[in-house]
Design a protein around this motif. Structure first.
Motif, short mmCIF file in Angstrom:
data_model
loop_
_atom_site.label_atom_id
_atom_site.label_comp_id
_atom_site.label_asym_id
_atom_site.label_seq_id
_atom_site.Cartn_x
_atom_site.Cartn_y
_atom_site.Cartn_z
N LEU A 89 0.86 -1.18 0.00
CA LEU A 89 0.00 0.00 0.00
C LEU A 89 0.90 1.23 0.00
N GLU A 90 0.81 2.02 -1.05
CA GLU A 90 1.68 3.19 -1.15
C GLU A 90 0.96 4.48 -0.77
N ASP A 91 1.72 5.52 -0.64
CA ASP A 91 1.25 6.77 -0.02
C ASP A 91 1.89 7.97 -0.73
N GLY A 136 -7.50 7.72 -3.56
CA GLY A 136 -6.98 8.51 -2.44
C GLY A 136 -7.41 9.95 -2.49
N HIS A 149 -3.20 6.71 -2.79
CA HIS A 149 -2.82 5.40 -2.29
C HIS A 149 -2.76 4.38 -3.43
N THR A 166 -1.60 1.21 -4.99
CA THR A 166 -1.29 -0.02 -4.26
C THR A 166 -0.76 -1.06 -5.24
N SER A 188 5.96 9.71 0.68
CA SER A 188 4.94 9.53 1.73
C SER A 188 4.28 10.84 2.11
N HIS A 191 1.62 8.34 5.70
CA HIS A 191 1.90 7.06 6.38
C HIS A 191 3.28 7.02 7.02
#
Lengths: 471, 471
Positions: free
Chosen positions: A348-350, A380, A388, A390, A425, A428
């Motif tokens: 899960l990226e941010d 997101g 986000h 992913t 980020s 997160h």
């Protein structure tokens, strides 16, 4: 090298916090404190001992002991983090703030509340609601996360366009330093330029500079009305291009603007057994407006709808009641679950980009997905450029292949962030998970300065070592 | 000890910025750079040389030279500061950013503007107005101050309740470090948790940690309507008690709430040749509301007026046009001038207390005034607890007596701030003027940490030495 946690150290910890507030030698109980909500198991690590102090003095005594004996200490909130920030990467002492969960003061005359770090974020607002005020920090995990963790990660969420992120509301902190001193930064003051801004240096420091033992939060008048708009678009670019127009042409600051791409929507529809009303939909925006005057809010919703219709929307649905709002939000809320159902193996990226760069990001994600044979749904907080994306393993991909692929995907994704003026980020945190990638977006000199700051606070590097960067 | 600025150093500076951008040996021209707007002459100090770089590379070359040769450098904006922050306390090089005055980019799609530090703050908004957006930083000197100085001091002003202070809008900075490296912190990102919050550490650092060469500012939709209310009260307590009620009971966030005590009002009335309409007035509030919907604004003004009437106001005047608004603001704007006419010998203070403590502060100021035989009018930003109490020498007091009295008055005033949970500067800064008093409100350990941060950035203490604290 750090020293091990011996039986003698455990006895001294028991003296400080009391026997019932120490967990040692019980693997099952310790395991609960070995991970956060990260899907990737490789970032989990067992603590040697868990301590649950009840006061700043106890935290101070623990830190003095650890600093003298050279034992790492990792502070932990509710364990809802998504970057491994509260995971004891080097073992040692896990310091849980779960027993420091009191709302210490509701100061309505100053529009402030003073809390301990272990209070569940949503509990603050439930308690405040009858007084007509609220804390505008709004992480998506607010039902379970601790406010201390929100401060440590400078938590964002879906309402940052209008309300900003957690840090905006943090006016003061009582902090136990890695060396054990108890200090105070800021206070019940909305303006303060007495020395460096230590409060905002502490906010988002991921538990590496100190342990908050008291948090002073500024409150706002509670909005009494809310309207949600769900807008469907034929393509990503049309959806994204309208986002800044709401603010520049419409002169409105919505509470939030959430984005969902086609893959996110269709996968979640499948998961929920629902159907897209317009099959040509390739992107959607969820626009939230709040305020205290229902008539004005309706005018604003109308103005936004008109703007959307002038700018290529397929259809707009408005929701004024909690029931219809929940219906509109259902897809957005279930995206993460829907992809976990497809594959729990994911990252899960941010990522964040300047909002006008989102249209450039989208075709890149499609290419990246195809090149590496992974799914990359993207959803997101479009209103603030925080998406986000992913990386999800396809069901048919072998786990060994995935393990080789993921670091390549992340590197290419993060390099693209740097190119687009973005970063890796938005809310997160770096933690354990992203530290090796930080040099892709932050310069060497900048990181060297951060390390010097860390050492100014923590000369022996015992507080949450291995997070953000290695020393 | 620092090294002197020799002819050889001057030649090397001329090579960097060009001969026309160096002032040396011309006492009259150098004198302009020896002070800011502080009334107290003792904080002025002559620079040895003034340099006016035009780019980050030039600033970098200057800093490298100064760092190698151990010569102090003081960065300076427009010289409108009120704490001696831009005064070369140790002589050496005065680095004026006046030639770095370009608006580099207006990025409406991202709602950001990128500027150099020497842009006059108000020029940014004049340029932006046709685009329907604005920079919400609002120091009282916005017609003349530079935005770089605003960032260095984290300038506040009269609209902080609704819009916060300068720092809220600073998203990114290009900075030349004291050692000469050019670094970037943040960017066009409204969410960013990639490492420590270096942007907000730089904001308000009073030119001691680095020199900003590029500033990325977030913009907001421009309000199109404004209503001002002037409310007269029989006593300070009644006036102050209503301030939090506007937010808690009224659920409104006004743009600003300014306060004036009787001494401020009556002295300014005398100065302007005007008369108080209600002789029983002992305090006044100036409440500003802004927005984009005139009808809604009128509703809000009505709601505030009703709240005032239920809570002891003598009379409320509303002003919707620029002319009537100017009339209402005239007294507030002329207070400082009125007291300068009585005595230019004074100490303009910038104290802050939690807003609910203002009623306790007022009788204390009256006692302090009587005890030390000085005037202490009090006015300022009541909505955020930031009051410009001003210690003014009475015309009949000998200057020698004043010089002995003032430090006592300040010490007692600042000790009271600590007692009330306040601090000694809300927006003017510590600088040269208040550094000896900082230990009254900031703990020893806290100051020691700030010093370590300073040395992490500036190991030789050559950038703006003697400000905030001595090393």
């Amino acid at each position: 090298m750090y020293q091990p946690v011996t039986q003698e150290i455990v006895s001294r910890l028991e003296e400080i916090v009391g026997k019932k507030n120490v967990i040692f030698g019980d693997a099952e109980k310790l395991e609960n404190y070995s991970h956060d909500e990260l899907a990737e198991k490789e970032y989990a690590h067992m603590p040697d001992v868990v301590v649950k102090p009840g006061s700043a003095d106890e935290v101070s005594a623990i830190m003095k002991l650890a600093n003298e004996e050279n034992i790492p200490v990792t502070p932990r909130g509710a364990g809802t983090g998504l970057s491994g920030g509260g995971v004891p990467a080097h073992g040692g002492i896990l310091l849980s703030v779960e027993n420091m969960n009191r709302i210490l003061e509701v100061d309505l005359d100053n529009l402030m509340v003073v809390v301990e770090p272990g209070v569940v974020t949503n509990d603050i607002n439930e308690m405040l609601a009858p007084h007509g005020v609220f804390f505008a920090g709004y992480p998506m995990s607010l039902q379970s996360c601790f406010v201390g963790g929100n401060v440590a990660e400078n938590a964002g969420g879906g309402r940052a366009i209008k309300y900003g992120v957690t840090g905006r509301y943090i006016m003061g902190l009582e902090v136990v330093l890695p060396t054990g001193e108890i200090v105070e930064f800021g206070g019940k003051r909305v303006k303060d330029v007495t020395g460096y801004n230590m409060v905002q240096l502490m906010v988002g420091s991921e538990g590496t500079l100190g342990i908050y033992t008291k948090i002073i939060i500024k409150l706002l008048p509670l909005p009494t009305s809310k309207i949600d708009l769900l807008a469907l678009f034929p393509d990503v670019e049309t959806a994204i291009n309208v986002v800044p127009l709401i603010m520049t042409k419409g002169r409105l600051i919505p509470t939030g603007i959430e984005f969902m791409d086609r893959l996110s929507i269709s996968t979640t529809h499948d998961y929920l057994g629902e159907k897209m009303p317009y099959p040509e939909t390739n992107a959607a925006l969820l626009i939230e407006l709040d305020g205290t005057n229902p008539d004005q809010l309706r005018d604003e919703a109308m103005a936004v709808s008109e703007l959307l219709m002038e700018n290529g929307v397929i259809e707009v649905y408005a929701a004024e009641t909690p029931d219809t709002q929940e219906k509109i939000w259902k897809v957005r809320r279930n995206i993460a679950e829907a992809f976990k159902a497809i594959s729990p193996v994911q990252s899960l990226e941010d990522i964040v980009v300047p909002i006008a760069q989102i249209p450039k990001l989208m075709p890149f994600l499609a290419e990246l997905s195809e090149k590496h044979d992974v799914l990359i749904p993207c959803y997101g907080h479009a209103g603030d450029g925080n998406l986000h994306a992913t990386i999800v393993k396809k069901a048919e991909t072998e786990i060994e292949v995935w393990k080789e692929t993921l670091p390549q995907v992340l590197t290419e994704l993060y390099e693209k962030m740097a190119e687009l003026g973005g970063t890796i980020s938005g809310e997160h945190g770096i933690g354990h998970k992203r530290k090796k990638y930080m040099p892709l977006v932050v310069g060497e000199t900048e990181i060297a300065l951060m390390k010097k700051i860390k050492l100014a606070f923590d000369p022996n590097n015992i507080l949450n070592p291995g997070k953000m960067f290695d020393l």
